[in-house]
Design an enzyme around this catalytic site. Structure first.
Site, short mmCIF file in Angstrom:
data_model
loop_
_atom_site.label_atom_id
_atom_site.label_comp_id
_atom_site.label_asym_id
_atom_site.label_seq_id
_atom_site.Cartn_x
_atom_site.Cartn_y
_atom_site.Cartn_z
CB SER A 105 27.44 37.86 45.66
OG SER A 105 27.59 36.85 44.69
CE LYS A 108 28.70 39.31 41.40
NZ LYS A 108 28.49 38.13 42.24
CB SER A 165 24.33 38.73 42.54
OG SER A 165 25.55 38.59 43.21
CE LYS A 278 25.40 41.58 45.12
NZ LYS A 278 24.92 40.20 45.44
#
Length: 331
Positions: A105, A108, A165, A278
């Site tokens: 992820s 992203k 996410s 993140k």
């Protein structure tokens, strides 16, 4: 000698009698359960992260300048990591920084910055088409909580992409921006090439595993450094909580919490603070983390990847972040 033999035989008879009594009364179960309880409590106190062993302690380096621990990877759970001082792009720490990884992820980050740079009106409302959801449900992708047919602002979808996410959010943004995920991915790859991310190739906007979807922690550091220069991206990336506007389906909006904030009790470390981050995870990528930290007015970014475990085990990627920030930020 005969007395000694009689004594030994007498002991054997007593032991056999005791065992027979335990078997007949069922008391052996109590003894067995007691032993299990003692063993379990002992293992809880030790907290060994099986099947992985604790990293070995090594002495801190004498200088905060560029440090390569390629020969000392046992210090961290993550085999790939890079720490960069933002004010002068100085690499302070690295290990396996140019080896290929799967970004999960962390993908992203690229999705979000491409959207921000291609949609001028972030308050614009778009409708999430039903067609993006079945494949995401089937892949068990992480979701922000939006539903088919929901009308949502672009900025709310950006928060939904980076904080929880959400693949529903990133998929909706890609479709609106470029007409299809494939076309949006082409923009992602063009952006990567422009930034000099020579060892990166994207095949989707969410980070779902694909053998041809790869990068390095060095390339991800280049991307995060670039993205943080954008005020909108920085605001979202450093948020721990956000509530969306009312929608046609969720009249009270949806409240998001960042995947990082849900995993840690404090952002503080030895005179410094983690400002945001993140997380990412797939079976193939392991636990990944991109984070921003500050100490004495100086900011650093850290990318780690490939840590063992999963979202339900010990959070080894976050443990690594605190290890690196504590040991190698000397200012």
């Amino acid at each position: 000698m005969r007395r000694r033999r009689r004594k030994i035989n007498y002991c054997r008879i007593c032991i056999l009698t005791l065992i027979t009594a335990l078997l007949m009364t069922g008391a052996y179960k109590t003894v067995f359960n007691f032993l299990l309880l003692v063993m379990n409590r002992a293992s809880e106190e030790i907290r060994i992260p099986l099947p992985y062993s604790e990293p070995k302690n090594i002495s801190p380096m004498d200088t905060p300048e560029e440090i390569s621990l390629d020969d000392s990877r046992e210090e961290l759970y993550s085999p790939y990591a890079i720490l960069v001082r933002l004010k002068d792009q100085k690499v302070v720490f690295k290990t396996g920084s140019e080896e290929r990884i799967y970004p999960a992820s962390l993908t992203k980050i690229m999705t979000a910055i491409v959207v921000i740079e291609n949609i001028s009106d972030l308050q614009k409302r778009i409708i999430l088409p039903e067609k993006i959801f079945p494949d995401l449900y089937k892949a068990n992708a992480s979701m922000a909580g939006f539903l088919p047919g929901e009308e949502v602002t672009v900025v709310d979808l950006l928060y939904g992409t980076l904080l929880p996410s959400g693949a529903d959010a990133s998929g909706g943004l890609a479709l609106h921006t470029s007409g299809s995920e494939n076309e949006f991915v082409k923009q992602m790859n063009r952006k990567a090439k422009k930034l000099g991310m020579d060892n990166t190739h994207f095949t989707n906007v969410s980070g779902l595993h694909d053998d041809k979807h790869y990068t390095t922690v060095k390339d991800m550091a280049v991307l995060l450094e670039y993205a943080l220069k954008n005020e909108t991206f920085r605001q979202i990336f450093t948020s721990s909580r956000y509530s969306t506007a009312s929608t046609n389906i969720h009249s009270g909006g949806i409240t998001f919490y960042s995947t990082l904030s849900k995993k840690i009790d404090t952002y503080e470390f030895h005179g410094g603070k983690i400002l945001g981050g993140k997380t990412g995870y797939t079976d193939e990528a392991g636990l990944c983390l991109a984070s921003l930290a500050e100490k004495n007015g100086t900011e650093y970014i850290l990318i780690t990847a490939g840590a063992p475990g999963n979202p339900y085990t010990e959070q080894y990627h976050i443990m690594d972040a605190f290890t690196v920030y504590k040991k190698y930020i000397q200012e």
